[in-house]
Scaffold this motif. Structure first.
Motif, PDB file in Angstrom:
ATOM      1  N   GLN A  53       0.828  -1.209   0.000  1.00  8.58           N
ATOM      2  CA  GLN A  53       0.000   0.000   0.000  1.00  8.58           C
ATOM      3  C   GLN A  53       0.865   1.263   0.000  1.00  8.58           C
ATOM      4  N   GLU A  54       1.951   1.236   0.747  1.00  8.95           N
ATOM      5  CA  GLU A  54       2.852   2.395   0.749  1.00  8.95           C
ATOM      6  C   GLU A  54       3.494   2.595  -0.612  1.00  8.95           C
ATOM      7  N   THR A  59       4.026   5.526  -5.738  1.00  9.01           N
ATOM      8  CA  THR A  59       4.116   5.487  -7.199  1.00  9.01           C
ATOM      9  C   THR A  59       2.892   6.045  -7.900  1.00  9.01           C
ATOM     10  N   GLY A  60       1.730   6.025  -7.220  1.00 15.76           N
ATOM     11  CA  GLY A  60       0.496   6.456  -7.853  1.00 15.76           C
ATOM     12  C   GLY A  60      -0.169   5.394  -8.702  1.00 15.76           C
ATOM     13  N   PHE A  61       0.321   4.149  -8.622  1.00 12.77           N
ATOM     14  CA  PHE A  61      -0.267   3.055  -9.383  1.00 12.77           C
ATOM     15  C   PHE A  61      -1.096   2.164  -8.468  1.00 12.77           C
ATOM     16  N   GLY A  62      -2.013   1.420  -9.082  1.00 12.74           N
ATOM     17  CA  GLY A  62      -2.897   0.547  -8.331  1.00 12.74           C
ATOM     18  C   GLY A  62      -2.216  -0.723  -7.855  1.00 12.74           C
ATOM     19  N   VAL A  66       1.552  -2.647  -9.136  1.00  9.81           N
ATOM     20  CA  VAL A  66       2.581  -2.575  -8.089  1.00  9.81           C
ATOM     21  C   VAL A  66       2.926  -3.969  -7.590  1.00  9.81           C
ATOM     22  N   HIS A  67       1.903  -4.810  -7.404  1.00 13.42           N
ATOM     23  CA  HIS A  67       2.138  -6.177  -6.944  1.00 13.42           C
ATOM     24  C   HIS A  67       3.002  -6.937  -7.949  1.00 13.42           C
ATOM     25  N   ASN A  68       2.697  -6.788  -9.244  1.00 15.03           N
ATOM     26  CA  ASN A  68       3.495  -7.454 -10.275  1.00 15.03           C
ATOM     27  C   ASN A  68       4.919  -6.913 -10.323  1.00 15.03           C
TER      28      ASN A  68
END
Length: 253
Positions: A53-54, A59-62, A66-68
């Motif tokens: 989440q941080e 980054t401003g991405f979902g 971000v997980h990938n």
């Protein structure tokens, strides 16, 4: 008549329908690049713990891109996934990274040789353009400006080589040593000037653009030697807390 959706609306992952596969890949790549930037300039400090989440906020991405990106960065040994504790930005191990420099030397030799042999006219023109920019801004170029061009140079040589496997192998090494270069130039006394590294990149670009394979390999070796010399001062002159923020900084005496 229905309003035509903008490109941004069509690809935004948080709205309505799922984005296309191509757009998902683009978001992943952009998220990866943004996190890579934060790693290189130590806004994400080595050794720091944080959550997905941080990273989304930073980054401003979902969550999905971000997980990938985190999974790829973990495979690249740049982020450590700590079960039940979240994520940790990999601390810098100077001994390990100096050892890996030998691996990078061997791979870079192969890449620049292949790239010089296979380069299209477009690749060579791009190299000459970047070379010209480096020469023109040589005296005034900032570290951040150089790092942006450095990424373009790395991407150009890998594209010219025509072998996608090399990208997956070299990309994390490029990030590791861009971060080393950032710390060296930002925190080592008297090392703020990036002229030395610019000169060595100019030599590589010129040899590559002119298909001088032996010169390109020699210029690549010279760059790796220059980077290796950075470790001499850093091993004794860098506060360990800069390499791992979990280490208590030394108090000035």
């Amino acid at each position: 008549m229905a309003r035509r959706k903008s490109a941004l609306e069509l690809v935004r992952p948080d709205q309505g329908g799922a984005p296309s596969r191509r757009n998902r890949v683009n978001f992943f790549e952009l998220a990866y690049q943004r996190i890579e930037d934060l790693l290189v300039n130590c806004e994400l400090k080595p050794g720091r713990f944080l959550t997905v989440q941080e990273l989304q906020t930073a980054t401003g991405f979902g969550r999905t891109p971000v997980h990938n990106a985190v999974n790829q960065l973990a495979a690249d040994t740049l982020i450590i996934i700590r079960p039940r504790h979240g994520l940790q930005i990999a601390p810098i191990d100077l001994a390990r990274e100096r050892l890996l420099l030998g691996l990078r030397r061997d791979i870079e030799r192969f890449v620049v040789k292949l790239a010089a042999e296979r380069a299209s006219l477009s690749h060579r023109n791009q190299a000459l353009h970047i070379e010209r920019v480096l020469k023109e801004k040589h005296a005034a170029m900032t570290l951040d400006e150089f790092n942006k061009l450095d990424r373009r140079i790395d991407a150009l040589l890998l594209a010219a080589s025509g072998e996608p496997f090399l990208t997956h192998t070299l990309r994390p090494l490029h990030t590791i040593y861009r971060r080393i270069g950032f710390i060296h130039h930002r925190y080592m006394p008297g090392q703020t000037n990036v002229a030395g590294t610019i000169e060595r990149h100019v030599a590589i670009l010129n040899a590559f653009a002119n298909r001088r394979i032996d010169r390109a390999v020699a210029a690549t070796d010279a760059l790796i030697d220059f980077m290796d010399a950075m470790f001499d001062g850093m091993e004794s002159g860098i506060d360990p807390s800069l390499l791992d923020c979990s280490i208590e900084p030394l108090l000035a005496t």
